[in-house]
Design an enzyme around this catalytic site. Structure first.
Site, PDB file in Angstrom:
ATOM      1  N   VAL A   1       0.787  -1.334  -0.156  1.00 50.62           N
ATOM      2  CA  VAL A   1       0.181  -0.002  -0.046  1.00 50.62           C
ATOM      3  C   VAL A   1       0.870   1.298  -0.099  1.00 50.62           C
ATOM      4  CG1 VAL A   1      -2.026  -1.037   1.143  1.00 50.62           C
ATOM      5  CG2 VAL A   1      -0.126  -0.145   2.678  1.00 50.62           C
ATOM      6  N   GLY A   2       1.995   1.143   0.005  1.00 55.28           N
ATOM      7  CA  GLY A   2       3.125   2.313   0.048  1.00 55.28           C
ATOM      8  C   GLY A   2       4.501   2.004   0.212  1.00 55.28           C
TER       9      GLY A   2
ATOM     10  N   PHE B   1      11.252   4.216   5.290  1.00 58.68           N
ATOM     11  CA  PHE B   1      11.937   3.218   5.940  1.00 58.68           C
ATOM     12  C   PHE B   1      11.651   1.760   5.186  1.00 58.68           C
ATOM     13  CE2 PHE B   1      13.518   2.072   9.715  1.00 58.68           C
ATOM     14  CZ  PHE B   1      13.057   1.309  10.508  1.00 58.68           C
ATOM     15  N   GLY B   2      10.952   1.717   4.243  1.00 59.45           N
ATOM     16  CA  GLY B   2      10.789   0.698   3.516  1.00 59.45           C
ATOM     17  C   GLY B   2       9.395   0.322   3.103  1.00 59.45           C
ATOM     18  N   SER B   3       9.044  -0.570   2.411  1.00 60.97           N
ATOM     19  CA  SER B   3       7.421  -1.023   2.061  1.00 60.97           C
ATOM     20  C   SER B   3       6.712  -1.269   2.766  1.00 60.97           C
ATOM     21  CB  SER B   3       7.745  -2.354   1.007  1.00 60.97           C
ATOM     22  OG  SER B   3       8.483  -1.708  -0.156  1.00 60.97           O
ATOM     23  N   VAL B   4       5.516  -0.915   2.435  1.00 65.63           N
ATOM     24  CA  VAL B   4       4.379  -1.060   3.456  1.00 65.63           C
ATOM     25  C   VAL B   4       3.424  -1.966   2.976  1.00 65.63           C
ATOM     26  CG1 VAL B   4       2.848   0.368   4.878  1.00 65.63           C
ATOM     27  CG2 VAL B   4       4.806   1.601   4.051  1.00 65.63           C
TER      28      VAL B   4
ATOM     29  N   LYS C   1       5.353  -2.342   8.041  1.00 62.77           N
ATOM     30  CA  LYS C   1       6.570  -1.905   7.252  1.00 62.77           C
ATOM     31  C   LYS C   1       7.819  -2.574   7.458  1.00 62.77           C
ATOM     32  CE  LYS C   1       5.594   2.882   7.630  1.00 62.77           C
ATOM     33  NZ  LYS C   1       6.159   4.147   8.097  1.00 62.77           N
TER      34      LYS C   1
ATOM     35  N   GLY D   1       7.379   4.044   2.365  1.00 63.62           N
ATOM     36  CA  GLY D   1       8.193   5.092   3.174  1.00 63.62           C
ATOM     37  C   GLY D   1       9.625   5.067   3.025  1.00 63.62           C
TER      38      GLY D   1
ATOM     39  N   ASP E   1      11.641  14.317   7.940  1.00 60.78           N
ATOM     40  CA  ASP E   1      11.052  13.979   6.537  1.00 60.78           C
ATOM     41  C   ASP E   1       9.862  14.227   6.468  1.00 60.78           C
ATOM     42  OD1 ASP E   1      11.210  13.217   4.003  1.00 60.78           O
ATOM     43  OD2 ASP E   1      11.190  11.223   4.353  1.00 60.78           O
TER      44      ASP E   1
END
Ligand SMILES: *[C@@H]1O[C@H](CO)[C@@H](O)[C@H](O)[C@H]1NC(C)=O
Ligand SMILES: *[C@@H]1O[C@H](CO)[C@@H](O)[C@H](O)[C@H]1NC(C)=O
Ligand SMILES: *[C@@H]1O[C@H](CO)[C@@H](O)[C@H](O)[C@H]1NC(C)=O
Ligand SMILES: *[C@@H]1O[C@H](CO)[C@@H](O)[C@H](O)[C@H]1NC(C)=O
Ligand SMILES: *[C@@H]1O[C@H](CO)[C@@H](O)[C@H](O)[C@H]1NC(C)=O
Ligand SMILES: *[C@@H]1O[C@H](CO)[C@@H](O)[C@H](O)[C@H]1NC(C)=O
Length: 932
Positions: free
Chosen positions: A615-616, A620-623, A637, A618, A734
């Protein structure tokens, strides 16, 4: 005479040009003090009202032989010479800017020994000492103020000689950000000079030529020491061509700009006295080229005198600065120090063919605002006044403590002042004692005896300073509240002749309090021992039983928890333990309920259907979307970089994150660290990112302005909490619209502070590549590699611009390849073109003042230097203002002027339009990172 002027009125009315800014005129307040009737002034078409129904005090004085033919000056109102103040209250809109003007014409006099000399106040601020020296001169005092509440009080008082009086009182609303300064939270502007150069007559120019009814004095003026020392060769010029004055925010009238003086011998110079100076001042010079210059001709000049480094070296080239002839150019001198005698001159540069030119000037002194009495106290006093609305004492106007006290209060000398004494013995008060009185914490004496008060005694337990309370001779009823015993400073309590009931707390009878209670037929001082003993025993028994039950329950609970924790420990192994230990050290306590917990990878794989729905992404990584067994929807995440050095950081972050809880931060539910994978489990936000709502996706319908304000406020609160509510404080690092998520109720929560750095630990950490996102990156951080809270503020400013405009921060299509939203928005704001910024989707459905408020604070957030940017706290105040303006809820008293922000100073940037030396915008552009 009456007939004559009536005829004049009809005739002149035909020629009155109806001004296009009708809204302003409708809001003009023009009070003819001492006048006997309402009328329309035939010369201006403005309506004047008599003050006969506005003020109860003073007496009208008719001026017999005034040579001024203005109707306003046929009379004045004169007040007694006593120790009271006499005030007019003008209603305002909070945060709107106004001109407040008072005039004084004494008129012919008998044989007074001395002409009047007295004080003029606006709220608690001393505005001027009015000193009459010439009986037939109209003395004008003018302030530019930003209203801090729903009214301003104009008061005269404190006569030194003669009697205080007033001839007229005028209130003129200003448009949007006219005369906005960065100091306006703390300073009014007291107009010292406003001069129209090259004027066609001796008459001042005002409404309807000036829709805001400023008074532009003619430079042909007979006042001593005013505009003297004119340089030889000075000529007066005029034009009938239109001059475009819409380019700057002060909008001087066209007629003022159509005339000017020119120093044909290369110099313009004048000298004038500035009342109440030396002082710090705000000055404007208004220029427009109104001569047609040949192709090979130029007009360039500099400010020669007074010399200000910075201003004085800048060359004025009007046509170039204004981009054309017949167009306003308006350099402002934000904060300059002038002497009482101001000599100023402009001199032409060597390479200029024409001499300097000047159309108008304006000089205002910064007048420090004095703080008014505590608002809570004032509102309680207002409530008390309503209990006897027709009494004289209830109609003493202005601030209770300033400039002189109301007859029935005393005040502390603190800042803000607090009311320490209310003396209303035998003042025919009716009704109940207001419960709000409990807010008047500074109160030491309360005298309400001999009135018709009814009802019970409200809670006054917070009045810890109260020493003396007189309530005798009223019709108060009910029992004596227990707090009376605990008021630590109470020395005197009189309640005779009331209808109190019940028993008297015994502490009152034997304590150090002087207590009188006769004639309360139902009040008993006999302690009913037997009864109370019985009650005591019952109570003790009840408590014992309760303790037993609770104790047993707790023991059970602890046991249960321990076993559970042990279960978990088996699956998590050592990592969980290190986290616990870490947390214990930092937080001083172990993880407790509501804190992120360890979730096995297996469970997460199941919840996310093997990480199938992304779904996204960030920083920090994929979500991935997931649904836990209990139905809870989550966002999982996965860290992008599972390299081992992150290990400790991960543990640190989780420990830190799990202690952060705030309505406007996306909550961390759990974490997982297994098989070299690190995962963070957050609450799922149903409505995706803010960015998607603004421009990313057509699935969503456009957000309206109130929704945007709500989101801005939510997100700002989240950030503010990271900065100030956490210890150590956290810098997000960020902030961007894709890190602001919307929950199912469209409330915003800030996410992705997983990579936030703690200020304390990371100041030494200087990375080689600035982290953050292009378009949001604080230029100062980029240059210095040092992240501060103000870097988040910068990025948040960009988000505010996105909310205003619905545009992406970087977009070659919208702003061209070189530019970003910051340059674009700043240049529009500088031109005062707010409509150019607003998202077309919401244009038309918003209050422009509300949008301005946000634009102003956004503009401040993106200041080049961190120290010039507001704190998140100040940003929140600004957004809340905007919300209030949008709702049209002006009478809310919540907003505090003192806690206010520097946010109003969008004007600062106008300075640069004069200097044009180094626009910070350009420098920012050049250091913006190329990509990533
Ligand atoms: C003048 O007008 C005001 C309101 O506009 C009104 O309240 C007042 O009664 C009028 N006074 C006279 C003397 O007509
Ligand atoms: C403020 O000024 C703008 C631009 O001159 C004008 O369009 C607008 O009507 C003014 N607003 C008010 C409330 O007078
Ligand atoms: C305006 O300027 C013209 C020359 O351009 C001059 O003839 C005229 O007298 C001026 N008007 C006034 C009232 O000074
Ligand atoms: C203006 O500048 C002076 C010194 O440069 C400073 O003390 C003052 O606070 C500034 N602002 C005002 C409103 O006087
Ligand atoms: C400007 O040019 C005109 C003709 O082109 C000439 O007559 C005049 O002297 C020039 N003026 C100056 C100041 O150079
Ligand atoms: C300056 O004026 C010219 C024409 O007079 C116009 O083409 C140009 O766009 C203007 N520049 C700016 C920055 O307004």
């Amino acid at each position: 005479m009456g007939l004559c002027s009536a005829q004049l009125a009809t005739v002149t009315c035909l020629f009155i040009v109806v001004p296009h800014v009708l809204s302003q005129v409708a809001e003009f307040i023009s009070i003819d003090c001492g006048g006997s009737s309402n009328y329309t002034d035939p010369r201006t078409g403005l309506g004047w009202v008599s003050d006969s129904e506005i003020i109860k005090y003073g007496k009208p004085v008719t001026l017999t032989s005034t040579d001024s033919n203005s109707m306003q000056y046929r009379s004045r109102r004169e007040f007694p010479t006593d120790n009271k103040k006499y005030c007019y209250r003008l209603s305002t809109k909070e945060r709107r800017r106004y001109i407040v003007r008072t005039t004084f014409l004494y008129g012919s006099s008998g044989s007074e020994e001395a002409y009047p000399k007295f004080q003029l106040y606006l709220d608690a601020t001393k505005w001027a000492t009015v000193t009459i020296q010439e009986v037939s001169r109209v003395y004008v005092e003018e302030l530019i103020v930003r209203a801090s509440s729903s009214y301003v009080d104009v008061c005269v008082c404190c006569a030194i000689t003669g009697s205080p009086f007033i001839s007229t009182l005028e209130l003129r609303p200003l448009n949007l950000s006219m005369y906005a300064t960065e100091f306006e939270d703390n300073f009014f502007l007291k107009v010292a000079a406003r001069v129209n150069f090259g004027a066609l007559s001796m008459d001042a120019l005002r409404y309807p030529d000036d829709p805001y009814d400023r008074i532009w004095e003619s430079d042909v003026n007979r006042r001593p020491n005013y505009l003297v020392g004119v340089a030889p060769g000075t000529i007066r010029i005029n034009t009938s061509k239109n001059v475009n004055t819409m380019t700057h925010r002060e909008y001087p009238p066209v007629r003022v700009m159509q005339t000017a003086v020119v120093g044909t011998q290369g110099l313009i110079s004048y000298r004038l006295n500035l009342e109440d100076f030396p002082a710090n001042a705000l000055a404007y010079a208004y220029f427009a080229e109104i001569e047609d210059l040949g192709a090979n001709e130029t007009r360039k000049f500099k400010l020669v005198q007074p010399y200000f480094p910075g201003y004085s070296n800048a060359v004025v080239n009007i046509a170039e600065n204004a981009n054309g002839s017949y167009t306003l150019y308006e350099p402002s001198y934000m904060n300059v120090t002038f002497d009482f005698v101001l000599s100023f001159s402009f001199g032409k540069t060597k390479d200029s063919t024409r001499g300097p030119l000047l159309n108008a000037i304006e000089i205002s002194k910064y007048l420090q605002i004095s703080v008014t009495t505590d608002r809570n106290d004032v509102s309680v006093l207002d409530g008390i006044r309503l209990m006897s609305p027709d009494s004289d004492w209830a109609n003493e106007g202005g601030d209770p403590c300033f400039p002189v006290l109301w007859s029935w209060v005393s005040c502390s000398s603190t800042s803000p002042p607090r009311v320490t004494k209310i003396a209303l013995s035998r003042k025919s008060l009716r009704g109940e004692i207001l419960p709000e009185i409990n807010q008047m914490e500074a109160l030491t004496e309360l005298w309400l005896d001999g009135n018709g008060l009814t009802g019970i005694l409200p809670d006054m337990s917070k009045l810890v300073n109260l020493k003396i309370m007189h309530l005798e001779n009223n019709q108060l009823s009910g029992s004596l509240p227990g707090y009376l015993v605990h008021l630590p400073n109470l020395q005197e309590l009189f309640i005779e002749n009331n209808s109190f009931r019940g028993t008297i707390p015994s502490a009152l009878l034997k304590g150090k309090v002087l207590f009188k209670y006769d004639n309360n037929p139902e009040l008993q001082n006999v302690a009913q021992r037997n009864h109370s003993k019985l009650i005591m025993w019952i109570l003790i028994a009840a408590v014992a039983v309760l303790l037993l039950v609770v104790g047993g329950g707790l023991a059970l609970l602890c046991f249960h928890r321990k076993t559970k924790a042990a279960d978990k420990g088996e699956t998590t192994g050592t990592k969980k333990k290190s986290l616990l230990a870490y947390s214990a050290v930092r937080g001083g306590h172990l993880l407790d309920e509501g804190v992120a917990y360890f979730i096995p990878l297996l469970v997460l794989e199941e919840a996310t259907d093997n990480f199938s729905k992304r779904v996204g992404k960030g920083s920090f990584g994929s979500v991935y979307y997931g649904r836990m067994k209990d139905g809870k929807e989550v966002a999982v995440k996965i860290t992008a970089d599972p390299s081992s050095h992150l290990n400790r950081q991960f543990v640190t972050e989780v420990a830190l994150l799990s202690r952060i809880h705030h309505r406007n931060l996306v909550p961390l539910i759990g974490y997982c660290e297994e098989a070299d994978r690190r995962l963070l489990v957050y609450e799922y936000m149903h409505n995706g990112t803010l960015g998607a709502h603004l421009y990313g996706s057509s699935d969503y319908k456009p957000l309206d302005w109130p929704a945007r304000l709500q989101i801005a406020q939510d997100a700002a609160k989240g950030l503010e909490y990271l900065h100030n509510g956490c210890n150590p404080s956290i810098i997000h690092g960020d902030v961007k619209s894709s890190n602001i998520l919307l929950d199912i109720n469209m409330r915003a929560k800030v996410s992705d502070f997983g990579l936030s750095r703690q200020t304390e630990e990371d100041v030494t950490h200087v990375s080689s590549v600035a982290k953050g996102t292009v378009g949001y990156l604080d230029p100062e951080y980029y240059a210095c590699q040092q992240l501060t809270e103000k870097s988040d503020v910068y990025s948040f400013g960009v988000v505010l611009f996105e909310l205003l405009s619905g545009k992406k921060p970087v977009s070659a299509a919208d702003f061209g390849p070189e530019l970003n939203i910051v340059h674009w928005a700043r240049s529009l704001i500088r031109k005062g073109d707010i409509c150019g910024i607003i998202d077309p989707c919401i244009l038309g459905n918003v209050k422009i003042e509300s949008v301005w408020r946000v634009a102003e604070v956004a503009n401040q957030c993106v200041e080049q230097h961190g120290h010039s940017r507001p704190s998140m706290q100040e940003v929140i105040v600004a957004i809340q203002d905007a919300v209030r303006i949008e709702r049209g809820n002006e009478d809310e008293l919540k907003s505090s002027t003192s806690s206010g922000s520097k946010a109003q100073s969008s004007r600062k940037t106008l300075l640069t339009s004069f200097l044009e030396i180094e626009s910070p915008d350009n420098s920012r552009n050049s250091i913006a990172p190329a990509a990533r």
